[in-house]
Design a protein around this motif. Structure first.
Motif, PDB file in Angstrom:
ATOM      1  N   ASP A 235      36.750   4.382  47.516  1.00  0.00           N
ATOM      2  CA  ASP A 235      36.633   5.819  47.779  1.00  0.00           C
ATOM      3  C   ASP A 235      37.276   6.183  49.113  1.00  0.00           C
ATOM      4  N   LEU A 236      37.050   5.347  50.135  1.00  0.00           N
ATOM      5  CA  LEU A 236      37.644   5.631  51.442  1.00  0.00           C
ATOM      6  C   LEU A 236      39.165   5.521  51.386  1.00  0.00           C
ATOM      7  N   ALA A 237      39.672   4.535  50.640  1.00  0.00           N
ATOM      8  CA  ALA A 237      41.122   4.415  50.487  1.00  0.00           C
ATOM      9  C   ALA A 237      41.696   5.633  49.767  1.00  0.00           C
ATOM     10  N   ALA A 238      40.979   6.126  48.745  1.00  0.00           N
ATOM     11  CA  ALA A 238      41.450   7.316  48.031  1.00  0.00           C
ATOM     12  C   ALA A 238      41.481   8.533  48.944  1.00  0.00           C
ATOM     13  N   LEU A 239      40.469   8.691  49.789  1.00  0.00           N
ATOM     14  CA  LEU A 239      40.457   9.813  50.725  1.00  0.00           C
ATOM     15  C   LEU A 239      41.612   9.702  51.724  1.00  0.00           C
ATOM     16  N   THR A 240      41.921   8.493  52.161  1.00  0.00           N
ATOM     17  CA  THR A 240      43.053   8.301  53.066  1.00  0.00           C
ATOM     18  C   THR A 240      44.367   8.684  52.389  1.00  0.00           C
ATOM     19  N   ILE A 241      44.510   8.311  51.120  1.00  0.00           N
ATOM     20  CA  ILE A 241      45.723   8.659  50.372  1.00  0.00           C
ATOM     21  C   ILE A 241      45.845  10.170  50.230  1.00  0.00           C
ATOM     22  N   VAL A 242      44.739  10.843  49.937  1.00  0.00           N
ATOM     23  CA  VAL A 242      44.766  12.297  49.778  1.00  0.00           C
ATOM     24  C   VAL A 242      45.171  12.963  51.089  1.00  0.00           C
ATOM     25  N   ALA A 243      44.680  12.426  52.206  1.00  0.00           N
ATOM     26  CA  ALA A 243      45.035  13.002  53.510  1.00  0.00           C
ATOM     27  C   ALA A 243      46.521  12.824  53.812  1.00  0.00           C
ATOM     28  N   GLU A 244      47.119  11.712  53.375  1.00  0.00           N
ATOM     29  CA  GLU A 244      48.527  11.461  53.659  1.00  0.00           C
ATOM     30  C   GLU A 244      49.465  12.050  52.602  1.00  0.00           C
ATOM     31  N   HIS A 245      48.998  12.147  51.352  1.00  0.00           N
ATOM     32  CA  HIS A 245      49.841  12.674  50.266  1.00  0.00           C
ATOM     33  C   HIS A 245      49.044  13.739  49.492  1.00  0.00           C
ATOM     34  N   PRO A 246      48.778  14.878  50.111  1.00  0.00           N
ATOM     35  CA  PRO A 246      47.890  15.857  49.456  1.00  0.00           C
ATOM     36  C   PRO A 246      48.498  16.552  48.244  1.00  0.00           C
ATOM     37  N   LEU A 247      49.824  16.687  48.188  1.00  0.00           N
ATOM     38  CA  LEU A 247      50.434  17.462  47.113  1.00  0.00           C
ATOM     39  C   LEU A 247      50.755  16.634  45.876  1.00  0.00           C
ATOM     40  N   THR A 248      51.296  15.474  46.062  1.00  0.00           N
ATOM     41  CA  THR A 248      51.744  14.684  44.916  1.00  0.00           C
ATOM     42  C   THR A 248      50.965  13.401  44.706  1.00  0.00           C
ATOM     43  N   GLY A 249      50.154  12.966  45.673  1.00  0.00           N
ATOM     44  CA  GLY A 249      49.492  11.685  45.548  1.00  0.00           C
ATOM     45  C   GLY A 249      50.499  10.542  45.617  1.00  0.00           C
ATOM     46  N   ILE A 250      50.057   9.368  45.220  1.00  0.00           N
ATOM     47  CA  ILE A 250      50.956   8.211  45.253  1.00  0.00           C
ATOM     48  C   ILE A 250      51.563   7.929  43.891  1.00  0.00           C
ATOM     49  N   GLY A 251      51.248   8.736  42.884  1.00  0.00           N
ATOM     50  CA  GLY A 251      51.807   8.536  41.552  1.00  0.00           C
ATOM     51  C   GLY A 251      50.776   8.004  40.580  1.00  0.00           C
ATOM     52  N   TRP A 252      50.936   8.380  39.333  1.00  0.00           N
ATOM     53  CA  TRP A 252      49.962   8.010  38.307  1.00  0.00           C
ATOM     54  C   TRP A 252      49.861   6.493  38.158  1.00  0.00           C
ATOM     55  N   GLU A 253      48.623   6.005  38.150  1.00  0.00           N
ATOM     56  CA  GLU A 253      48.296   4.592  37.944  1.00  0.00           C
ATOM     57  C   GLU A 253      48.963   3.688  38.983  1.00  0.00           C
ATOM     58  N   LYS A 254      49.078   4.197  40.218  1.00  0.00           N
ATOM     59  CA  LYS A 254      49.628   3.397  41.308  1.00  0.00           C
ATOM     60  C   LYS A 254      48.561   2.951  42.295  1.00  0.00           C
TER      61      LYS A 254
ATOM     62  N   LEU B 288      47.402  11.932  41.658  1.00  0.00           N
ATOM     63  CA  LEU B 288      48.120  13.134  41.220  1.00  0.00           C
ATOM     64  C   LEU B 288      48.191  14.208  42.290  1.00  0.00           C
ATOM     65  N   GLY B 289      47.510  14.010  43.407  1.00  0.00           N
ATOM     66  CA  GLY B 289      47.477  15.036  44.427  1.00  0.00           C
ATOM     67  C   GLY B 289      46.423  16.083  44.136  1.00  0.00           C
ATOM     68  N   ILE B 290      46.203  16.944  45.093  1.00  0.00           N
ATOM     69  CA  ILE B 290      45.191  17.987  44.932  1.00  0.00           C
ATOM     70  C   ILE B 290      45.536  18.952  43.799  1.00  0.00           C
ATOM     71  N   PRO B 291      46.799  19.367  43.611  1.00  0.00           N
ATOM     72  CA  PRO B 291      47.098  20.237  42.456  1.00  0.00           C
ATOM     73  C   PRO B 291      46.759  19.589  41.116  1.00  0.00           C
ATOM     74  N   GLY B 292      47.048  18.293  40.959  1.00  0.00           N
ATOM     75  CA  GLY B 292      46.702  17.616  39.715  1.00  0.00           C
ATOM     76  C   GLY B 292      45.203  17.557  39.493  1.00  0.00           C
ATOM     77  N   LEU B 293      44.441  17.277  40.557  1.00  0.00           N
ATOM     78  CA  LEU B 293      42.984  17.273  40.436  1.00  0.00           C
ATOM     79  C   LEU B 293      42.463  18.653  40.075  1.00  0.00           C
ATOM     80  N   LEU B 294      43.011  19.699  40.696  1.00  0.00           N
ATOM     81  CA  LEU B 294      42.546  21.059  40.420  1.00  0.00           C
ATOM     82  C   LEU B 294      42.825  21.447  38.964  1.00  0.00           C
ATOM     83  N   LEU B 295      43.992  21.096  38.450  1.00  0.00           N
ATOM     84  CA  LEU B 295      44.306  21.425  37.062  1.00  0.00           C
ATOM     85  C   LEU B 295      43.363  20.708  36.100  1.00  0.00           C
ATOM     86  N   TRP B 296      43.146  19.404  36.334  1.00  0.00           N
ATOM     87  CA  TRP B 296      42.239  18.646  35.470  1.00  0.00           C
ATOM     88  C   TRP B 296      40.818  19.185  35.574  1.00  0.00           C
TER      89      TRP B 296
END
Length: 506
Positions: free
Chosen positions: A318-337, A372-380
Motif C-alpha cells: 500500500d505504501l509503495a502504491a501511494l508513492t507511485i501515485v505521488a510520482e505518477h498521478p496522471l498515468t500511473g506506471i502502466g497496467w499490470e506493472k 492507471l493513475g488517478i483518472p483511471g481510478l476515478l473512471l473505474w
C-alpha cells in the motif's frame, strides 16, 4: 500455441488415429452447438460463471483448455447468432453509465498497450477479470441474460449450487479430509498458497470466502422466491453450512466483510432490524463453542489472527502504491506493472521489515490508482458507484409543500400536513416486487466486496463477476425497458415454432 500442437501434427502426419480423433472432436463440437441451440442463454452463462471457480486451475485436472472461457464465449455467440430480440423480451437503453464504463475500459486498454502488457498472459487476463472487461459485459448484458423471472431463478440456482459446493468443500478442508475433496488439487499442499485453510478451488481464501458469502445471500433470496420444499431445504442447508465455512477461511478480511455485509442487509429491511443483535449473539456463541470443542481449530484461528506477515505485505504494498501515485498521478506506471516495478518504490519503515516483493497491491483501489493513475481510478470508481447507485438506491419520494395563505401566510387547515405525491418512475414505490426482494442481498454483497477489496488484491475472476452481475440485475429497470406487447406476442409465437424474428426498428 501449445494447444495447436494436435492440429499441426494432423496436418504434417495425417494418420488414421489423428483423423479419427479430429472427427471425434468435430462431432463433440457439433453436439455442443446443438445443445447450445436448445439451452437458454441464462443457463449457458450460469454454467460458465460456475466453472469460473476453476479458472486458472484447469491444468491441475489435466484439462488444457479453459472451459469456463469457452462456455462464456459460447453464450456470447448464442446472443449474437440468435439476436437479442429472440433471447430476451427486453431491450437495452444507452445510459451515461454505459459511457463511463466504456471510457474506463478504453483508459485501461490504452495503458496496457502503452505499457506493453496487453498481450502478455498476466496482463491480458488481469484486464479481463481484475479490472473487469468480463464483469462489465455481464453488467451491461444482464437485461438479456437475467432480465426475466425465469432467468433470475436460473441465477439463484447458480448461487445455491455454488454456495453449497464451496461450503461443503470448506468443511472438508477444515477437517483436513483432503481425500474427499473434489477436485483433488485443492488438497495438494504443493499447489497454490494458503494450504491448511478453506481456500476452495480458487486456491485463495478471500475469493473463496466472498463466493461462499454470495452463495448464502443468494440462498436467502431464493427462500423468498421459491416454494418447492426440496429447493427450500437446499437453501437452508446452504445458509447453515456457509457460516462455519466462512470462519474456516481463517482470513480476517473475509470475517469483517461478511459481518459488515450481513449487518448492513439486516438494517436495510425494517422487519429484520430487530434480528441484528440476536443474530450477532448466536454467531458469537457458535464461534466460542467451536473453538472450545476443537483445540486444533482454536490453535489455527489464534495463529491466523496473530499472523503478521500478511499485515506487513499489506503495509509495504500500500505504501509503495501511494508513492507511485505521488510520482505518477496522471498515468500511473502502466497496467499490470506494479508486480515488477514495486521494489523500486518500497522504503524501509521503522517497526516492520520489507516484505511483499513481487506481490499485487493488497487494495484494489490503490492498485488501480498506481497502475492507471488517478483518472483511471476515478473512471473505474465512478462506474462502480453508478452501478451501485442505479441498482441499490432508487429515487426518493417527493413531498408536496403545503400552500400558504396569500394574505396572512398561515397554513390552511387542510394543508397542515404534507401530502405525498404520486410516485415518480424509478422510485422505491414503483420498483417491481422482485427488485425489492433482491435489493438487501445486493447491498450485502456490495458492502462485503468493498471491505475485502480494501484488504486484498481480489484478482480472481468470479468474485468480480458476481458483484457486477448482481448489480446489473438490480439495474435492469434503469438500463433496459420491455419491448412492446405486440412484439412480445410475436416473439412468443416465433419461439414456439423455432423461428427467428426479422430485425425491426426498436
Amino acid at each position: 500455441m501449445s494447444r495447436l500442437h494436435f492440429l499441426t501434427q494432423f496436418l504434417n502426419h495425417p494418420s488414421p488415429a489423428n483423423i479419427a480423433a479430429l472427427v471425434g472432436l468435430g462431432v463433440i463440437v457439433l453436439g455442443l452447438c446443438y445443445l447450445a441451440s436448445r439451452v437458454t442463454l441464462a443457463v449457458v452463462v450460469a454454467v460458465g460463471m460456475f466453472l469460473e471457480l476453476f479458472s486458472g486451475s484447469w491444468a491441475y485436472m489435466g484439462i488444457p483448455v479453459p472451459i469456463d472461457r469457452a462456455v462464456l464465449l459460447l453464450g456470447l455467440a448464442i446472443l449474437v447468432l440468435k439476436g437479442p430480440r429472440f433471447v430476451s423480451e427486453r431491450q437495452i437503453v444507452l445510459r451515461p453509465l454505459h459511457i463511463v464504463i466504456l471510457a474506463a475500459v478504453a483508459w485501461a486498454a490504452a495503458s496496457a498497450i502503452i505499457a506493453g502488457t496487453m498481450f502478455t498472459k498476466l496482463g491480458f487476463y488481469a484486464f479481463l477479470d481484475r479490472f473487469g472487461l468480463v464483469p462489465f459485459a455481464l453488467f451491461c448484458l444482464a437485461p438479456f441474460v437475467f432480465g426475466s423471472a425465469r432467468q433470475r431463478n436460473v441465477f439463484l440456482g447458480l448461487m445455491v449450487a455454488m454456495g453449497l459446493y464451496l461450503s461443503f468443500t470448506a468443511l472438508l478442508e477444515g477437517a483436513h479430509l483432503y481425500r474427499l475433496v473434489v477436485p483433488s488439487y485443492i488438497g495438494d499442499q504443493n499447489v497454490g498458497i494458503q494450504w491448511g485453510r478453506a481456500r476452495g478451488p480458487m486456491l485463495e481464501t478471500t475469493g473463496n470466502g466472498f463466493c461462499i458469502f454470495v452463495g448464502a445471500v443468494g440462498a436467502a433470496t431464493a427462500l423468498r422466491t421459491w416454494h418447492d420444499g426440496r429447493a427450500r431445504a437446499l437453501c437452508y442447508l446452504t445458509i447453515l453450512l456457509a457460516f462455519p465455512a466462512e470462519f474456516l477461511t481463517l482470513t480476517r478480511g473475509v470475517w469483517i466483510g461478511a459481518f459488515v455485509g450481513t449487518v448492513g442487509a439486516l438494517l436495510l429491511v425494517k422487519r429484520t432490524r430487530r434480528w441484528v443483535f440476536p443474530s450477532l449473539g448466536v454467531a458469537g456463541l457458535a464461534v466460542v463453542l467451536a473453538l472450545a470443542v476443537s483445540p486444533t481449530l482454536n490453535h489455527e484461528a489464534v495463529q491466523s489472527a496473530d499472523r503478521q506477515s500478511s499485515v506487513w505485505d499489506r503495509q509495504n504494498t500500500d505504501l509503495a502504491a501511494l508513492t507511485i501515485v505521488a510520482e505518477h498521478p496522471l498515468t500511473g506506471i502502466g497496467w499490470e506493472k506494479f508486480i515488477t516495478e514495486s521494489p523500486n518504490f518500497m522504503v524501509q519503515q521503522p517497526g516492520y521489515p520489507i516484505t511483499g516483493l513481487n506481490l499485487e497491491v493488497h487494495n484494489v483501489f490503490l492498485s488501480h490508482a498506481a497502475e492507471l493513475g488517478i483518472p483511471g481510478l476515478l473512471l473505474w470508481s465512478l462506474g462502480l458507484a453508478g452501478a451501485a447507485r442505479r441498482g441499490l438506491l432508487p429515487g426518493k419520494i417527493r413531498w408536496r409543500r403545503p400552500r400558504r395563505s396569500s394574505r396572512s401566510g398561515i397554513l390552511p387547515q387542510a394543508a397542515a400536513t404534507p401530502r405525498p405525491v404520486a410516485p415518480q418512475p424509478g422510485t422505491l414505490e414503483t420498483m417491481p416486487e422482485w427488485w425489492v426482494v433482491w435489493r438487501p442481498a445486493g447491498l450485502a454483497i456490495f458492502l462485503c466486496f468493498g471491505v475485502i477489496a480494501s484488504l486484498a488484491p481480489f484478482s480472481e475472476p468470479l468474485p468480480n463477476g458476481l458483484l457486477w452481475t448482481w448489480l446489473g440485475i438490480l439495474a435492469v429497470p434503469y438500463t433496459s425497458r420491455a419491448r412492446s406487447r405486440a412484439f412480445v406476442r410475436a416473439g412468443s409465437w416465433a419461439r414456439q415454432r423455432g423461428l427467428s424474428l426479422a430485425p425491426t426498428s426498436a
